[in-house]
Design a protein around this motif. Sequence first.
Motif, PDB file in Angstrom:
ATOM      1  N   ASP A 163       1.763  18.119  52.234  1.00 40.16           N
ATOM      2  CA  ASP A 163       3.097  17.487  52.493  1.00 40.16           C
ATOM      3  C   ASP A 163       4.000  18.356  53.493  1.00 40.16           C
ATOM      4  N   ALA A 164       3.476  19.728  53.406  1.00 39.20           N
ATOM      5  CA  ALA A 164       4.283  20.531  54.574  1.00 39.20           C
ATOM      6  C   ALA A 164       3.573  20.260  55.731  1.00 39.20           C
ATOM      7  N   LEU A 165       2.543  19.999  55.907  1.00 41.15           N
ATOM      8  CA  LEU A 165       1.824  19.755  57.343  1.00 41.15           C
ATOM      9  C   LEU A 165       2.250  18.414  57.634  1.00 41.15           C
ATOM     10  N   LYS A 166       2.565  17.446  56.744  1.00 32.40           N
ATOM     11  CA  LYS A 166       2.905  16.097  57.329  1.00 32.40           C
ATOM     12  C   LYS A 166       4.354  16.041  57.585  1.00 32.40           C
ATOM     13  N   GLN A 167       5.252  17.061  57.312  1.00 33.55           N
ATOM     14  CA  GLN A 167       6.633  17.323  57.555  1.00 33.55           C
ATOM     15  C   GLN A 167       6.802  17.837  58.729  1.00 33.55           C
ATOM     16  N   VAL A 168       6.049  18.769  58.995  1.00 35.14           N
ATOM     17  CA  VAL A 168       6.064  19.523  60.439  1.00 35.14           C
ATOM     18  C   VAL A 168       5.609  18.852  61.699  1.00 35.14           C
ATOM     19  N   LYS A 169       4.468  17.965  61.147  1.00 31.11           N
ATOM     20  CA  LYS A 169       3.953  17.121  62.113  1.00 31.11           C
ATOM     21  C   LYS A 169       5.152  15.842  62.570  1.00 31.11           C
ATOM     22  N   SER A 170       5.605  15.561  61.416  1.00 27.19           N
ATOM     23  CA  SER A 170       6.827  14.614  61.858  1.00 27.19           C
ATOM     24  C   SER A 170       8.062  14.993  62.464  1.00 27.19           C
ATOM     25  N   ASP A 171       8.299  16.308  62.135  1.00 28.07           N
ATOM     26  CA  ASP A 171       9.362  17.088  63.045  1.00 28.07           C
ATOM     27  C   ASP A 171       8.539  17.454  64.388  1.00 28.07           C
ATOM     28  N   PHE A 172       7.476  17.716  64.478  1.00 37.30           N
ATOM     29  CA  PHE A 172       6.858  18.020  66.009  1.00 37.30           C
ATOM     30  C   PHE A 172       7.125  16.536  67.001  1.00 37.30           C
ATOM     31  N   GLU A 173       6.807  15.458  66.333  1.00 38.50           N
ATOM     32  CA  GLU A 173       6.736  14.230  66.959  1.00 38.50           C
ATOM     33  C   GLU A 173       8.006  13.665  67.171  1.00 38.50           C
ATOM     34  N   ALA A 174       9.068  14.070  66.384  1.00 35.73           N
ATOM     35  CA  ALA A 174      10.486  13.957  66.886  1.00 35.73           C
ATOM     36  C   ALA A 174      11.295  14.853  67.915  1.00 35.73           C
ATOM     37  N   ALA A 175      10.658  16.041  67.900  1.00 36.69           N
ATOM     38  CA  ALA A 175      10.997  16.962  68.831  1.00 36.69           C
ATOM     39  C   ALA A 175      10.376  16.510  70.106  1.00 36.69           C
ATOM     40  N   GLU A 195      12.278  15.844  73.464  1.00 35.68           N
ATOM     41  CA  GLU A 195      11.959  16.428  74.918  1.00 35.68           C
ATOM     42  C   GLU A 195      11.844  15.416  75.777  1.00 35.68           C
ATOM     43  N   GLN A 196      11.335  14.211  75.814  1.00 38.06           N
ATOM     44  CA  GLN A 196      11.264  13.382  76.637  1.00 38.06           C
ATOM     45  C   GLN A 196      12.631  12.645  77.021  1.00 38.06           C
ATOM     46  N   LYS A 197      13.401  12.475  75.984  1.00 35.73           N
ATOM     47  CA  LYS A 197      14.518  12.091  76.529  1.00 35.73           C
ATOM     48  C   LYS A 197      15.264  13.186  77.058  1.00 35.73           C
ATOM     49  N   HIS A 198      15.265  14.604  76.868  1.00 31.12           N
ATOM     50  CA  HIS A 198      15.935  15.430  77.798  1.00 31.12           C
ATOM     51  C   HIS A 198      15.305  15.600  79.094  1.00 31.12           C
ATOM     52  N   GLN A 199      14.188  15.216  79.150  1.00 31.45           N
ATOM     53  CA  GLN A 199      13.537  15.491  80.528  1.00 31.45           C
ATOM     54  C   GLN A 199      13.977  14.254  81.360  1.00 31.45           C
ATOM     55  N   VAL A 200      14.060  13.046  80.805  1.00 29.08           N
ATOM     56  CA  VAL A 200      14.861  11.995  81.545  1.00 29.08           C
ATOM     57  C   VAL A 200      16.306  12.349  81.907  1.00 29.08           C
ATOM     58  N   ILE A 201      17.014  13.105  81.064  1.00 27.32           N
ATOM     59  CA  ILE A 201      18.371  13.539  81.246  1.00 27.32           C
ATOM     60  C   ILE A 201      18.576  14.505  82.257  1.00 27.32           C
ATOM     61  N   GLU A 202      17.604  15.550  82.157  1.00 26.37           N
ATOM     62  CA  GLU A 202      17.427  16.447  83.175  1.00 26.37           C
ATOM     63  C   GLU A 202      17.425  15.887  84.507  1.00 26.37           C
ATOM     64  N   SER A 203      16.271  14.963  84.781  1.00 31.94           N
ATOM     65  CA  SER A 203      15.819  14.375  86.018  1.00 31.94           C
ATOM     66  C   SER A 203      17.019  13.760  86.496  1.00 31.94           C
ATOM     67  N   ASP A 204      17.888  12.971  85.752  1.00 31.97           N
ATOM     68  CA  ASP A 204      19.039  12.311  86.132  1.00 31.97           C
ATOM     69  C   ASP A 204      20.142  13.110  86.663  1.00 31.97           C
ATOM     70  N   ALA A 205      20.197  14.247  85.988  1.00 30.09           N
ATOM     71  CA  ALA A 205      21.423  15.181  86.346  1.00 30.09           C
ATOM     72  C   ALA A 205      20.837  15.867  87.559  1.00 30.09           C
ATOM     73  N   GLU A 206      19.476  16.101  87.934  1.00 26.43           N
ATOM     74  CA  GLU A 206      19.119  16.521  89.254  1.00 26.43           C
ATOM     75  C   GLU A 206      19.504  15.611  90.285  1.00 26.43           C
ATOM     76  N   LEU A 207      19.204  14.264  90.096  1.00 23.22           N
ATOM     77  CA  LEU A 207      19.375  13.481  90.956  1.00 23.22           C
ATOM     78  C   LEU A 207      20.980  13.424  91.375  1.00 23.22           C
ATOM     79  N   GLN A 208      21.836  13.274  90.410  1.00 25.80           N
ATOM     80  CA  GLN A 208      23.162  13.169  90.670  1.00 25.80           C
ATOM     81  C   GLN A 208      23.560  14.561  91.109  1.00 25.80           C
ATOM     82  N   LEU A 209      23.195  15.646  91.015  1.00 29.88           N
ATOM     83  CA  LEU A 209      23.543  16.847  91.878  1.00 29.88           C
ATOM     84  C   LEU A 209      23.253  16.909  93.269  1.00 29.88           C
ATOM     85  N   ARG A 210      22.116  16.377  93.504  1.00 29.03           N
ATOM     86  CA  ARG A 210      21.563  16.054  94.941  1.00 29.03           C
ATOM     87  C   ARG A 210      22.431  15.067  95.700  1.00 29.03           C
TER      88      ARG A 210
END
Length: 178
Positions: free
Chosen positions: A115-127, A131-146
């Motif tokens: 159960d603990a492994l299942k919960q941690v894997k679920s949290d890992f997937e959510a994270a 991370e992908q969303k924040h990478q897009v935000i970072e990329s957009d922010a870099e473009l906006q700054l340029r």
Amino acid sequence: MWRAYFLTVMVLGTTSAALGQTTSSDSQTLQALLTEVRQLRHDLQVSLAKAQKAQILLSRLQIQEVAVTRASQHLDDARSRLAEVRLVLKSEGAQIKHLEEDEPNAGETPAQVADALKQVKSDFEAATNLEQKHQVIESDAELQLRTEQDKLNTLETQLDELVREMENPDVQSGRVPH
């Protein structure tokens, strides 16, 4: 009598000719002064227009500097959030590895570990998704700054050109200095 008449005509004729030349000379002087006044007026209008353009450019430059600062802060925030998410991912990855490889602690049943492994894997997937969303935000922010920096550079170039024109007005107007 003819002599007196001739002498009078000569004196008056000479005086008329002299007066005619003075009027012509005065007219040329006035014309030259009028031309100079018109040129000075034109130069003043050009200078005022350049001064107004410089004020507008300086205002736009200040506004753009604020936009660049804001974009830079947004990028820094995006990078900071992305770094936080990556730390969470690293921690959860280590936790998954620990749960999969190590023996259960005393008092833990295999079901609890699963159960603990299942919960941690679920949290890992959510994270990972976060991370992908924040990478897009970072990329957009870099473009906006340029983009904002490019706008700032364009304004700085325009201001530099205007300053050069104001430093050497004769080159721009085609006039030759006296």
